[in-house]
Design an enzyme around this catalytic site. Structure first.
Site, PDB file in Angstrom:
ATOM      1  N   CYS A 174       0.836  -1.061  -0.030  1.00 11.93           N
ATOM      2  CA  CYS A 174      -0.086  -0.096  -0.221  1.00 11.93           C
ATOM      3  C   CYS A 174       0.826   1.124  -0.003  1.00 11.93           C
ATOM      4  CB  CYS A 174      -0.923  -0.105   1.319  1.00 11.93           C
ATOM      5  SG  CYS A 174      -2.148  -1.410   1.125  1.00 11.93           S
ATOM      6  N   ASP A 175       2.176   1.242   0.956  1.00 14.46           N
ATOM      7  CA  ASP A 175       2.697   2.627   1.010  1.00 14.46           C
ATOM      8  C   ASP A 175       3.335   2.732  -0.387  1.00 14.46           C
ATOM      9  OD1 ASP A 175       2.357   3.419   3.451  1.00 14.46           O
ATOM     10  OD2 ASP A 175       3.911   2.320   4.221  1.00 14.46           O
ATOM     11  N   PHE A 176       3.819   1.635  -1.172  1.00 17.89           N
ATOM     12  CA  PHE A 176       4.686   1.714  -2.383  1.00 17.89           C
ATOM     13  C   PHE A 176       3.813   2.248  -3.468  1.00 17.89           C
ATOM     14  CE2 PHE A 176       7.936   0.299   0.298  1.00 17.89           C
ATOM     15  CZ  PHE A 176       9.135   0.979  -0.036  1.00 17.89           C
TER      16      PHE A 176
END
Length: 404
Positions: A174-176
């Site tokens: 999700c972060d990337f």
């Protein structure tokens, strides 16, 4: 081949934290932008905590991702919680193209240096914010990190074995994903500014970016009217077979047949062409209905062979497969190294480590070579002189009041 980088001439203030914002800043830097990492006086949390008299934190497990995501950036400190720091940031915003941040929702607005305030100083400014849920909607003020977005987005509900609990992905997807979309939003806004002369507020929600990844699972849901049980390594709708991870003599291989032709090629590679004629294996629908039998046949062939033997054989027959590589194998992957994606470097505190270059490639243009992350605040004074017009006395005053 050097060539001019696509974003040469673009200057970015990168307030990114942890993974999401810093990855966006890394992509911008490797596309040629001048990226200035802006940290508090104690440093971004992945850098590690330091005292007021130090600029280098002790190594920790976070030191590697910090080195990975912050190469090729200049570093300065600025405390926008102080009035002098707020004035300083507004002044700098007038001389840059982009501000990137992924603080908790509304953080910079609370200190008077959010999008509206900075764009008032510079109407051409691209202000890009990455948050868990975006700037609108009932969840806009909620905090979001990778694991909680995996939960809220539905990713965890479809990950794991049928008889086990929901599981997160081992990767911080999700972060990337959010960082990549934040980069895309910035570049899109820069293109629009080229035509209109206007800046923009780029609003990227991690949950928004993850939703399309549910495509297969949602296809099964809408077709069947309810959510299937978690399917482990099998296809979410279990409509494709073989589609699984299979044992090898020295590990595992992943293998998928998405067309009947792939299946026929697979059984030829296995020297079992008669399997294609058996009624329970003759069509995609039949194989999906007999998935356990299919997996048993494939596993019987793979488990007595090495991963490299399986991979080479199936490539000859145009069957999609790959070894399940360990982390050691990934950082030494010959293909990734040949592309320049993975590069080994000697880090001053971590020793020999494998870093990545940008996935964005352009014919005739090599990405910039990687560099080490500078010490905390290494470029503060030079940047305030260049971008803010502050003389030494004014910079000393900013340091004295804790703005830098």
């Amino acid at each position: 081949m050097a060539g001019e980088q696509p974003l040469d001439g673009v200057t970015v203030l990168d307030f990114g934290q942890i993974y999401n914002g810093p990855y966006c800043g890394f992509l911008l830097a490797q596309a040629g932008a001048r990226v200035i990492k802006v940290e508090s006086r104690r440093g971004e949390s992945l850098r590690g905590r330091v005292s007021e008299t130090e600029t280098v934190a002790q190594p920790s497990p976070a030191s590697y991702p910090f080195a990975l995501l912050n190469a090729n950036k200049e570093c300065m400190t600025l405390d926008f919680k102080t009035s002098k720091g707020q004035a300083l940031l507004k002044r700098l915003a007038g001389n840059v193209d982009v501000v990137v941040e992924n603080f908790s929702p509304g953080t910079m607005d609370r200190y008077g240096v959010g999008s509206a305030a900075l764009r008032a100083e510079n109407p051409r400014l691209i202000y890009a914010a990455g948050t868990g849920y975006g700037s609108t909607g009932p969840h806009r003020d909620y905090l979001g990190m990778d694991i909680t977005i995996q939960a809220m987005s539905g990713v965890m509900s479809i990950t794991g074995e049928a008889d086990g609990p929901p599981m997160r992905s081992g990767a911080a997807l999700c972060d990337f994903l959010g960082g990549a979309h934040l980069y895309a939003g910035i570049v899109t806004a820069l293109y629009r500014r080229m035509r209109t002369g206007e800046g923009a507020l780029v609003d990227i929600s991690l949950q928004d970016t993850v939703f399309p990844t549910l495509a297969s699972a949602l296809g099964a849901y809408f077709l069947g009217g309810e959510q299937d049980l978690r399917s482990g390594n099998r296809h979410p709708s279990q409509s494709l077979s073989p589609y699984n991870v299979y044992p090898a003599r020295d590990g595992h291989v992943a293998l998928i047949c998405i067309r009947d032709g792939h299946w026929r090629n697979l059984v030829l590679a296995m020297d079992r062409p008669q399997l294609a004629e058996r009624p329970e294996f003759a069509t995609m629908t039949a194989r999906a209905a007999n998935v356990n039998a299919v997996d048993a046949e494939v596993a019987a062939w793979t488990r007595v062979r090495s991963r490299s033997e399986i991979f080479r054989k199936l490539q000859e027959f145009d069957v999609v497969c790959a070894s399940v590589q360990t982390l050691e194998e990934v950082v030494n992957d010959a293909h990734l190294q040949a592309r320049g994606t993975v590069q080994w470097r000697r880090h001053p505190r971590l020793g020999d480590i494998a870093l990545c270059n940008t996935p964005l490639r352009f014919e005739g243009i090599d990405p910039p070579p990687l560099s080490d992350v500078p010490p905390l605040g290494a470029h503060t004074r030079a940047l305030l002189d260049e971008l803010g017009g502050y003389d030494e006395a004014a910079i000393d005053e900013l340091a004295a009041v804790g703005a830098i």
